[in-house]
Design a protein around this motif. Structure first.
Motif, PDB file in Angstrom:
ATOM      1  N   LYS B  34      26.517 -14.628  -2.292  1.00 34.74           N
ATOM      2  CA  LYS B  34      25.664 -13.877  -1.365  1.00 34.74           C
ATOM      3  C   LYS B  34      26.093 -12.420  -1.250  1.00 34.74           C
ATOM      4  O   LYS B  34      27.266 -12.086  -1.419  1.00 34.74           O
ATOM      5  CB  LYS B  34      25.733 -14.505   0.040  1.00 34.74           C
ATOM      6  CG  LYS B  34      25.387 -15.977   0.104  1.00 34.74           C
ATOM      7  CD  LYS B  34      23.991 -16.263  -0.396  1.00 34.74           C
ATOM      8  CE  LYS B  34      23.642 -17.739  -0.261  1.00 34.74           C
ATOM      9  NZ  LYS B  34      22.449 -18.098  -1.016  1.00 34.74           N
ATOM     10  N   GLY B  36      26.496  -9.803   1.589  1.00 38.00           N
ATOM     11  CA  GLY B  36      26.499  -9.572   3.032  1.00 38.00           C
ATOM     12  C   GLY B  36      26.651  -8.114   3.380  1.00 38.00           C
ATOM     13  O   GLY B  36      26.289  -7.682   4.468  1.00 38.00           O
ATOM     14  N   THR B  94      30.795 -25.047   8.241  1.00 38.92           N
ATOM     15  CA  THR B  94      29.653 -24.208   7.886  1.00 38.92           C
ATOM     16  C   THR B  94      28.687 -24.254   9.047  1.00 38.92           C
ATOM     17  O   THR B  94      28.462 -25.313   9.636  1.00 38.92           O
ATOM     18  CB  THR B  94      28.982 -24.715   6.586  1.00 38.92           C
ATOM     19  OG1 THR B  94      27.859 -23.898   6.284  1.00 38.92           O
ATOM     20  CG2 THR B  94      28.525 -26.156   6.698  1.00 38.92           C
ATOM     21  N   GLN B  95      28.178 -23.089   9.441  1.00 35.29           N
ATOM     22  CA  GLN B  95      27.111 -23.095  10.449  1.00 35.29           C
ATOM     23  C   GLN B  95      25.843 -22.559   9.781  1.00 35.29           C
ATOM     24  O   GLN B  95      25.109 -23.323   9.182  1.00 35.29           O
ATOM     25  CB  GLN B  95      27.521 -22.328  11.703  1.00 35.29           C
ATOM     26  CG  GLN B  95      28.575 -23.118  12.515  1.00 35.29           C
ATOM     27  CD  GLN B  95      28.886 -22.509  13.867  1.00 35.29           C
ATOM     28  OE1 GLN B  95      28.024 -22.026  14.571  1.00 35.29           O
ATOM     29  NE2 GLN B  95      30.164 -22.534  14.261  1.00 35.29           N
ATOM     30  N   CYS B  96      25.618 -21.241   9.840  1.00 35.93           N
ATOM     31  CA  CYS B  96      24.417 -20.751   9.141  1.00 35.93           C
ATOM     32  C   CYS B  96      24.574 -20.925   7.641  1.00 35.93           C
ATOM     33  O   CYS B  96      23.600 -21.065   6.918  1.00 35.93           O
ATOM     34  CB  CYS B  96      24.108 -19.311   9.515  1.00 35.93           C
ATOM     35  SG  CYS B  96      25.036 -18.042   8.631  1.00 35.93           S
ATOM     36  N   GLY B  97      25.822 -20.896   7.171  1.00 33.99           N
ATOM     37  CA  GLY B  97      26.087 -21.207   5.766  1.00 33.99           C
ATOM     38  C   GLY B  97      26.079 -20.014   4.837  1.00 33.99           C
ATOM     39  O   GLY B  97      26.368 -20.157   3.649  1.00 33.99           O
ATOM     40  N   PHE B  98      25.771 -18.840   5.350  1.00 30.64           N
ATOM     41  CA  PHE B  98      25.617 -17.682   4.463  1.00 30.64           C
ATOM     42  C   PHE B  98      26.961 -17.228   3.890  1.00 30.64           C
ATOM     43  O   PHE B  98      27.044 -16.819   2.736  1.00 30.64           O
ATOM     44  CB  PHE B  98      24.940 -16.536   5.224  1.00 30.64           C
ATOM     45  CG  PHE B  98      24.355 -15.489   4.327  1.00 30.64           C
ATOM     46  CD1 PHE B  98      23.145 -15.686   3.680  1.00 30.64           C
ATOM     47  CD2 PHE B  98      25.014 -14.283   4.118  1.00 30.64           C
ATOM     48  CE1 PHE B  98      22.598 -14.713   2.849  1.00 30.64           C
ATOM     49  CE2 PHE B  98      24.482 -13.302   3.292  1.00 30.64           C
ATOM     50  CZ  PHE B  98      23.266 -13.522   2.661  1.00 30.64           C
ATOM     51  N   THR B 100      29.469 -19.256   3.587  1.00 29.70           N
ATOM     52  CA  THR B 100      30.184 -20.460   3.135  1.00 29.70           C
ATOM     53  C   THR B 100      30.564 -20.437   1.657  1.00 29.70           C
ATOM     54  O   THR B 100      31.704 -20.769   1.313  1.00 29.70           O
ATOM     55  CB  THR B 100      29.358 -21.713   3.482  1.00 29.70           C
ATOM     56  OG1 THR B 100      29.072 -21.695   4.887  1.00 29.70           O
ATOM     57  CG2 THR B 100      30.106 -22.980   3.132  1.00 29.70           C
ATOM     58  N   PRO B 101      29.647 -20.059   0.748  1.00 29.49           N
ATOM     59  CA  PRO B 101      30.063 -20.048  -0.669  1.00 29.49           C
ATOM     60  C   PRO B 101      31.301 -19.179  -0.904  1.00 29.49           C
ATOM     61  O   PRO B 101      32.237 -19.594  -1.603  1.00 29.49           O
ATOM     62  CB  PRO B 101      28.835 -19.492  -1.383  1.00 29.49           C
ATOM     63  CG  PRO B 101      27.680 -19.880  -0.508  1.00 29.49           C
ATOM     64  CD  PRO B 101      28.212 -19.731   0.898  1.00 29.49           C
ATOM     65  N   CYS B 131      33.172 -14.583   8.909  1.00 29.39           N
ATOM     66  CA  CYS B 131      32.177 -15.564   9.332  1.00 29.39           C
ATOM     67  C   CYS B 131      31.741 -15.161  10.729  1.00 29.39           C
ATOM     68  O   CYS B 131      32.540 -15.174  11.654  1.00 29.39           O
ATOM     69  CB  CYS B 131      32.756 -16.973   9.350  1.00 29.39           C
ATOM     70  SG  CYS B 131      31.636 -18.161  10.139  1.00 29.39           S
TER      71      CYS B 131
END
Lengths: 794, 159
Positions: B34, B36, B94-98, B100-101, B131
């Protein structure tokens, strides 16, 4: 079991969102659903199920808006003006000639093209730094970025104001262009009782002035949209907290019927309040896609995200508390000043002063001033996070002046009802939060030890010291060569979390005996998709694996509102449950016909239907197979809330800190957080929400502040390097839990909202702990080292 | 230009100064990595370059054409997940997961270097991965659980 409702189908009711009330006509559910009380035998709801989409996220397969790629898709980048006020001239001649650039749009190209009242895109008049003035569209993201950098924006400067004091000073330049800078009917006055009489009755008073910073949401996924026209129909993928609101925004801007706008959001990378509507990137993507007749992706970059997608405005709060010597509050007064930005709404700090404590005389004023900075947007518990810092710091000072335990002072002033609106709570577990939180924290023992008692004995007595607690409880110590002082603090919280109508869900039983939940909501990372699957599986009597929840599509899914105000769970879960109950009732009628029994004799669990009359069983799959493609669709709607009832979530947090007396660095060792949100649908997800709110609150307490150069009107830290959000190194040990049981008054699922509450008490709890550690009063956050070093001893 | 990505040789068309992140996402459709921030501030774009964690947004594609690149997709898939991917999912890291990777990739790099990290070592190694949802406590728990072998043996080295 469901039974048909009699009486009017539509009624007029009051719906509350983040303290604002709206009168609406809402639909009464077609049948009553018996509440899941504390005694309900639930096997899926309330369990620690992993997120249904967790593996998609951890393997990188979850697709976010930025990951959507359409055939022939172009890339758009916004260009911004970096000046607080003036008139912009945009020279895009170089950019237009660059390789790969297809289009540049400025105020000239969009003038008159979007409906007024819908979108404002690219005005020449600049009112804040970071305002978008153009968009560049190119074949590749790289080409678009390079061309955007080549657009020359010059601003003929005009006078501006970026602070509250400058905004309200006589002769200040008007932020809107004409008229007063005071906004939203300022000052907003809210009052109960007689504040003068309350202060006269007080035996002890404390007065203080606190300041809170402008904080930025800083979701890891910036705002973004992908727009594509299918003839005269517009399809938009948007990272949003409200697909239906974005649809309404786009329909208005492009003069389209709702049938011709489809908004999609499957996965989204955090919102925290900043993603509640279409933005310039959305309109630019859709506008360019129409002009060029190709799909367009427009992503906000990080600088744009920090400059212009919303913020929690700063506040100044002048507070006076009056109390009797026994601690009972006689007066609460707060005068707040809020520099709002170029626009915003009434999410000020006052409300919590009216709600959290019992007190006959409360008086608050809020003055909102427009300033030449980007617009505010709701940020997780807007107003309450700011207000709690003021109120809970004031309670800490009052406790010290009275010589009372701060927890005891709060218990003494517990509000047995919602005194602001003179109505009962649907439920209120705050006393249990104080009690259980203090017990798990070891509050009394730590307090005694820090006050000079025998530290080692206190630790030994405290059999339940959780991980992360100081091994020693001496006030001063040397830790790894650092001279530190230790302290503890507490703060409380309340927040309206009732949710309400309208919200709808459908549950479709498939021909193989599985079920699909259809509801047009969105999952911001809260786990909404998971808990709705749990609720449906529970109500259907199926396993969680047999249920899939589909969300985030305005064309194919029924309406739900924005995911704001901690209301997605309490609004949508009852609709999902009702839809599942409806589907189950229909399937039972089919199964009864197949088994030759009465439908009333049937029950279901783990996907198997059983008749109590004959002890026959039949699986959902078997019934569905016999039915073939006969389609059972259950329909659920969210009914209105119980009238004249305050539906709130509550909590108390306890913080333990170390302050380095030589460097001023504050380190939070531990937070114990006890919250009440009614029934917890999934304890693991609830813990995650609590931890997340606490960590954002810790950032608010220690690091986060948009820094403005007041002489230039420019934000100085629009990046994640300079705007500091907490990192893993900053994370304390967190022990977060919920104490409440089912709140059957709130709704028939028994759950209230939980998303916003945990951020509210964290900053004051930490600041109160720092006050305890240093013997001084921090009145301004963030608690930066230089501020700590400058604190005068009490 | 050739890149070695997730065990395969891939042909890409990009100038040498293009960022590895853009090439992975826009040309190879490996969108698990991703963006960010684009400036090496958030860690959402973390990938393994010859086993080292690197910010793909700050990595020039021309500088890694002879390196072995592993993205989140190369660590595992929903059908055959890496132990860290299982643990992150099971323990709600993981919550929103953005982010996470990037978190999972950084954790994989850490465990490849240090099979039994202390909590303090985990915090130090992961400090470059932000995060905003606040999953840090659960990420720490997930990495510790994987280090204890609770989610299966780690694959030999990075692919």
């Amino acid at each position: 079991m469901a039974r048909a409702r009699k009486g009017r189908r539509f009624i007029t009711t009051t719906v509350e969102v983040e303290g604002r009330e709206e009168v609406k006509v809402v639909e009464m559910p077609a049948f009553d659903v018996a509440p899941w009380g504390d005694d309900a035998a639930l096997t899926i709801v309330g369990q620690r199920a992993p997120r249904v989409d967790a593996l998609e996220k951890t393997t990188g397969r979850a697709r976010y808006t930025a990951d959507i790629a359409r055939p022939g898709m172009l890339h758009a980048v916004l260009v911004r003006a970096h000046a607080a006020a003036g008139v912009a001239t945009v020279d895009a001649s170089v950019a237009r000639a660059m390789r790969g650039v297809l289009d540049v749009i400025t105020a000239d190209e969009v003038a008159g093209q979007l409906a007024s009242g819908g979108a404002k895109l690219f005005e020449r008049t600049i009112r804040y730094s970071g305002q978008p003035v153009a968009a560049v569209c190119a074949e590749t993201l790289g080409a678009a970025r390079a061309a955007a950098a080549a657009v020359r924006v010059s601003v003929a400067p005009a006078p501006f104001v970026v602070t509250y004091d400058a905004s309200v000073a006589p002769g200040a330049p008007s932020v809107k262009g004409s008229g007063s800078n005071l906004a939203l009917n300022s000052p907003l006055v809210e009052s109960r009782g007689d504040i003068a009489a309350g202060l006269a009755k007080a035996q002890v008073t404390v007065s203080l002035t606190v300041r809170t910073p402008c904080a930025l949401h800083s979701a890891l996924e910036p705002h973004g949209a992908v727009a594509e026209w299918e003839g005269d129909r517009l399809v938009v993928w948007e990272s949003t907290q409200g697909v239906f609101r974005v649809r309404a925004n786009l329909a208005a801007a492009f003069r389209l019927p709702h049938t011709h706008v489809r908004v999609l959001c499957d996965f989204m990378g955090g919102g925290f309040g900043a993603k509640n509507a279409a933005g310039p990137h959305t309109y630019a993507a859709a506008f360019l896609a129409r002009r060029l007749q190709l799909p367009v992706r427009c992503l906000v970059d990080r600088e744009g995200e920090q400059l212009d997608t919303g913020n929690r405005p700063a506040s100044l709060q002048r507070i006076t508390l009056g109390a009797r010597r026994d601690g009972r509050l006689t007066a609460i007064r707060c005068e707040a000043e809020i520099p709002l930005g170029v626009m915003g709404w009434e999410g000020g700090p006052a409300k919590i002063y009216h709600e959290l404590y019992s007190c006959p005389n409360v008086h608050t004023t809020e003055a909102f001033a427009l300033v030449n900075t980007s617009a505010m947007q709701a940020f997780r518990a807007p107003g309450h996070a700011e207000g709690a810092f003021g109120l809970e710091r004031a309670m800490d000072l009052l406790a010290r002046k009275l010589g009372m335990d701060p927890v005891a002072l709060r218990v003494k002033n517990f509000a047995k009802k919602d005194e602001e609106k003179q109505r009962p709570w649907s439920g209120n577990g705050l006393l249990r939060c104080y009690e259980e939180g203090a017990r798990r924290f070891g509050w009394s023992e730590r307090r005694a030890a820090l006050a000079g008692g025998d530290a080692r004995a206190a630790v030994a007595r405290d059999a339940r010291v959780s991980r992360g607690a100081s091994a020693s409880l001496a006030r001063e110590a040397v830790v790894d060569g650092r001279r530190v002082r230790r302290g503890i603090g507490v703060a409380a919280q309340c927040w309206g979390t009732g949710g309400g109508p309208p919200a709808y869900a459908l549950v479709r039983l498939n021909a193989d005996g599985t079920a699909t939940v259809l509801t047009g909501t969105q999952d911001l990372g809260t786990g909404a998709r998971t808990v709705f699957a749990q609720v449906a599986a529970e109500a259907l009597g199926m396993t969680l694996a047999q249920v899939r929840c589909v969300i985030g599509d305005t064309e194919r899914l029924p309406y739900t509102g924005n995911s704001w105000g901690s209301m997605t769970t309490p609004s949508v879960a009852p609709a999902v449950r009702m839809a599942a109950e409806d589907a189950r009732a229909q399937l039972f009628e089919a199964a009864a016909e197949m088994l030759g029994v009465a439908p009333e004799s049937l029950s279901a669990s783990a996907g198997t239907i059983r008749s109590s009359a004959t002890d026959q069983t039949m699986t959902y799959a078997a019934v569905a197979k016999k039915l073939g493609e006969v389609c059972i669709i259950g329909r659920g709607s969210r009914g209105p809330n119980v009238p004249k009832t305050g539906i709130f979530s509550f909590g108390a947090q306890f913080a333990e800190v170390e302050v380095d007396v030589d460097t001023g660095v504050v380190r939070v060792l531990r937070i114990v957080a006890a919250h009440d949100c009614g029934r917890v649908l999934n304890p693991t997800l609830a813990e995650s929400q609590l931890e997340g709110g606490i960590l954002q609150g810790l950032g608010y307490a220690l690091f986060e502040e948009r820094v403005l150069d007041a002489s230039l009107g420019l934000p100085l830290n629009p990046s994640l390097h300079d705007y500091k959000v907490p990192t893993m190194v900053d994370a304390p040990v967190i022990e977060a839990f919920c104490v409440g049981g089912a709140d059957a008054t709130a709704n028939h699922v028994g759950a209230r909202g939980l998303a916003e509450p945990p951020i509210i008490p964290t900053a004051p709890a930490i600041a109160n702990a720092v006050a305890d550690a240093l013997g001084a009063e921090p009145l301004e956050i963030p608690l930066t080292p230089w501020r700590m070093l400058g604190l005068a001893p009490r | 230009m050739h890149l070695h990505v997730n065990g395969r040789a891939r042909e890409v068309h990009a100038p040498g100064h293009a960022s590895l992140l853009t090439v992975l996402r826009e040309q190879l459709a490996l969108t698990g990595t991703k963006e960010g921030c684009g400036h090496g501030e958030c860690g959402a774009c973390t990938v393994l370059v010859d086993g080292r964690p690197e910010y793909a947004c700050l990595t020039l594609v021309g500088a890694v054409d002879d390196a072995k690149i592993t993205t989140i997709e190369g660590l595992g898939s929903p059908a055959a997940p890496h132990p860290l991917q299982i643990a992150f999912a099971a323990l709600d890291a993981t919550q929103c997961g953005f982010c996470t990777p990037g978190q999972v990739v950084s954790a994989a790099a850490l465990l490849a270097q240090n099979a039994n990290p202390s909590e303090a070592e985990i915090r130090e190694a992961m400090v470059g991965n932000l995060c905003r949802c606040g999953t840090y406590p659960k990420i720490i728990a997930a990495i510790l659980a994987v280090a204890r072998g609770e989610y299966g043996a780690l694959p030999e080295g990075a692919r």
